[in-house]
Design an enzyme around this catalytic site. Sequence first.
Site, mmCIF file in Angstrom:
data_model
loop_
_atom_site.group_PDB
_atom_site.id
_atom_site.type_symbol
_atom_site.label_atom_id
_atom_site.label_comp_id
_atom_site.label_asym_id
_atom_site.label_seq_id
_atom_site.Cartn_x
_atom_site.Cartn_y
_atom_site.Cartn_z
ATOM 1 C CE1 TYR A 158 -34.242 -10.214 14.333
ATOM 2 C CE2 TYR A 158 -32.021 -10.773 15.035
ATOM 3 C CZ TYR A 158 -33.378 -11.037 15.023
ATOM 4 O OH TYR A 158 -33.858 -12.126 15.709
ATOM 5 C CE LYS A 165 -33.709 -14.558 17.920
ATOM 6 N NZ LYS A 165 -34.592 -15.379 18.784
HETATM 7 P P1 NAD Z 1 -44.435 -14.932 17.290
HETATM 8 O O1 NAD Z 1 -44.824 -13.518 17.496
HETATM 9 O O2 NAD Z 1 -45.462 -15.857 16.797
HETATM 10 O O3 NAD Z 1 -43.759 -15.544 18.589
HETATM 11 C C1 NAD Z 1 -43.063 -14.768 19.536
HETATM 12 C C2 NAD Z 1 -43.558 -15.231 20.891
HETATM 13 O O4 NAD Z 1 -42.822 -14.615 21.931
HETATM 14 C C3 NAD Z 1 -45.034 -14.897 21.122
HETATM 15 O O5 NAD Z 1 -45.769 -16.068 21.339
HETATM 16 C C4 NAD Z 1 -44.986 -14.037 22.379
HETATM 17 O O6 NAD Z 1 -46.091 -14.236 23.220
HETATM 18 C C5 NAD Z 1 -43.712 -14.529 23.022
HETATM 19 N N1 NAD Z 1 -43.192 -13.629 24.054
HETATM 20 C C6 NAD Z 1 -42.780 -12.337 23.930
HETATM 21 N N2 NAD Z 1 -42.428 -11.849 25.120
HETATM 22 C C7 NAD Z 1 -42.599 -12.854 26.031
HETATM 23 C C8 NAD Z 1 -42.422 -12.964 27.439
HETATM 24 N N3 NAD Z 1 -42.000 -11.912 28.192
HETATM 25 N N4 NAD Z 1 -42.697 -14.150 28.051
HETATM 26 C C9 NAD Z 1 -43.151 -15.200 27.319
HETATM 27 N N5 NAD Z 1 -43.349 -15.155 25.988
HETATM 28 C C10 NAD Z 1 -43.077 -13.990 25.349
HETATM 29 O O7 NAD Z 1 -43.183 -14.858 16.260
HETATM 30 P P2 NAD Z 1 -42.180 -15.984 15.728
HETATM 31 O O8 NAD Z 1 -41.595 -15.386 14.491
HETATM 32 O O9 NAD Z 1 -42.846 -17.292 15.651
HETATM 33 O O10 NAD Z 1 -41.028 -15.986 16.837
HETATM 34 C C11 NAD Z 1 -40.653 -17.148 17.559
HETATM 35 C C12 NAD Z 1 -39.135 -17.270 17.644
HETATM 36 O O11 NAD Z 1 -38.617 -17.503 16.348
HETATM 37 C C13 NAD Z 1 -38.418 -16.030 18.178
HETATM 38 O O12 NAD Z 1 -37.326 -16.435 18.994
HETATM 39 C C14 NAD Z 1 -37.871 -15.410 16.913
HETATM 40 O O13 NAD Z 1 -36.736 -14.620 17.175
HETATM 41 C C15 NAD Z 1 -37.527 -16.654 16.140
HETATM 42 N N6 NAD Z 1 -37.304 -16.485 14.702
HETATM 43 C C16 NAD Z 1 -38.266 -15.932 13.912
HETATM 44 C C17 NAD Z 1 -38.055 -15.793 12.543
HETATM 45 C C18 NAD Z 1 -39.087 -15.162 11.648
HETATM 46 O O14 NAD Z 1 -38.744 -14.708 10.557
HETATM 47 N N7 NAD Z 1 -40.353 -15.140 12.009
HETATM 48 C C19 NAD Z 1 -36.845 -16.237 11.980
HETATM 49 C C20 NAD Z 1 -35.870 -16.808 12.823
HETATM 50 C C21 NAD Z 1 -36.117 -16.934 14.185
HETATM 51 O O1 0WE Z 2 -36.559 -12.523 15.731
HETATM 52 C C1 0WE Z 2 -37.340 -12.036 14.949
HETATM 53 C C2 0WE Z 2 -38.441 -11.106 15.441
HETATM 54 C C3 0WE Z 2 -38.023 -10.412 16.698
HETATM 55 C C4 0WE Z 2 -38.922 -9.346 17.230
HETATM 56 C C5 0WE Z 2 -39.905 -8.685 16.505
HETATM 57 C C6 0WE Z 2 -40.649 -7.678 17.107
HETATM 58 C C7 0WE Z 2 -41.679 -6.886 16.370
HETATM 59 C C8 0WE Z 2 -42.687 -6.221 17.274
HETATM 60 C C9 0WE Z 2 -38.715 -8.974 18.533
HETATM 61 N N1 0WE Z 2 -39.430 -7.996 19.131
HETATM 62 C C10 0WE Z 2 -40.386 -7.359 18.447
HETATM 63 N N2 0WE Z 2 -41.063 -6.350 19.093
HETATM 64 C C11 0WE Z 2 -42.131 -5.729 18.562
HETATM 65 O O2 0WE Z 2 -42.701 -4.784 19.161
HETATM 66 N N3 0WE Z 2 -37.201 -12.310 13.602
HETATM 67 C C12 0WE Z 2 -36.088 -13.126 13.168
HETATM 68 C C13 0WE Z 2 -38.083 -11.757 12.578
HETATM 69 C C14 0WE Z 2 -37.428 -10.508 12.078
HETATM 70 O O3 0WE Z 2 -37.454 -9.366 12.800
HETATM 71 C C15 0WE Z 2 -36.710 -8.427 12.107
HETATM 72 C C16 0WE Z 2 -36.199 -8.996 10.944
HETATM 73 C C17 0WE Z 2 -36.646 -10.343 10.921
HETATM 74 C C18 0WE Z 2 -36.346 -11.377 9.893
HETATM 75 C C19 0WE Z 2 -36.422 -7.109 12.438
HETATM 76 C C20 0WE Z 2 -35.639 -6.352 11.585
HETATM 77 C C21 0WE Z 2 -35.132 -6.911 10.428
HETATM 78 C C22 0WE Z 2 -35.399 -8.234 10.096
#
Ligand code: NAD
Ligand code: 0WE
Length: 263
Positions: A158, A165
């Site tokens: 991460y 975060k």
């Molecule tokens: P996702 O890919 O569906 O959403 C990420 C979004 O970020 C996308 O819609 C993308 O367009 C947007 N984005 C990236 N760069 C941007 C920019 N410059 N301007 C505007 N928008 C931008 O993935 P997700 O997992 O739904 O992520 C949403 C949030 O949830 C993130 O903050 C992520 O860290 C958090 N999160 C995800 C998880 C997981 O396991 N998926 C767990 C905890 C927290």
């Molecule tokens: O916040 C996130 C995702 C964040 C994320 C993911 C990507 C993948 C593609 C931010 N930037 C990028 N850029 C890319 O090009 N999560 C909480 C999901 C997530 O991401 C991980 C996790 C988990 C869970 C990355 C490493 C280890 C665990």
Amino acid sequence: MLDLTGKNALVTGIANNRSIAWGIAQQLHKAGANIGITYLPDEKGRAEKKVAELVEPLQPSLFVPCNVQDEAQVESTFATVKEKWGKLDILIHCLAFANKDDLTGSFVNTSRAGFTTALDISAYSLVRLSAAAKPLMTEGGSILTLTYLGGVRVIPNYNVMGIAKAALEMNVRYLAADLGPDNIRVNAISAGPIRTLASSAVGGILDMIHHVEQVAPLRRTVTQIEVGNAATFLCSDLASGVTGQVLYVDAGYEIMGMTETKS
Ligand code: NAD
Ligand code: 0WE
């Protein structure tokens, strides 16, 4: 009762039907909120078409491009909110980005540019969007962001996103203190791992999900809809006394220790 009728909610971060923001938008809509959507535009306009089709059932009254790194787009987003809605009640910040190279391997090798990108998009953007939202939240408001356990514990790979975060969660506290006198609440949901576009682009997410299914008290992961339900609560008047908090929606994983499992 939980009722968002008459509330205007701006939702960022929908990329596709797996996005956490999509789960949140659906549940806010179900509770009666008037929905506005922002999307990250691309050169070919493909994101615009895809997101527009997806959100059509929610009949958004506002649909605007907003790359949070583009000052002009941030300004025009909130100018549109002011013009079309007059006031804003709910802001959902549900976006993050780090370069893929920085989400694998050794953290110590994180570049200055990669660090800056991750912190700018994933953490500073909450400050910037909150500043733009503040003058429009004339009847008070609720700002919500999405965080992950990797901001408080070391989770393999991460890396720089963990630092982003940590900054994001501290932003929540400083913003809550700053905006509280205007009756604007600021909170975060720390979601457990969910398969989305962002998480699936990361190697080993399925193993992480499997691990959570073994260890979490509920013996499962959470869904986007469950995150959406918690978000709806935090943005409603039922949470009128809650600000500056990080609510774990993770099937209980965060409380556990001794989580070694047999392979
Ligand atoms: P996702 O890919 O569906 O959403 C990420 C979004 O970020 C996308 O819609 C993308 O367009 C947007 N984005 C990236 N760069 C941007 C920019 N410059 N301007 C505007 N928008 C931008 O993935 P997700 O997992 O739904 O992520 C949403 C949030 O949830 C993130 O903050 C992520 O860290 C958090 N999160 C995800 C998880 C997981 O396991 N998926 C767990 C905890 C927290
Ligand atoms: O916040 C996130 C995702 C964040 C994320 C993911 C990507 C993948 C593609 C931010 N930037 C990028 N850029 C890319 O090009 N999560 C909480 C999901 C997530 O991401 C991980 C996790 C988990 C869970 C990355 C490493 C280890 C665990």
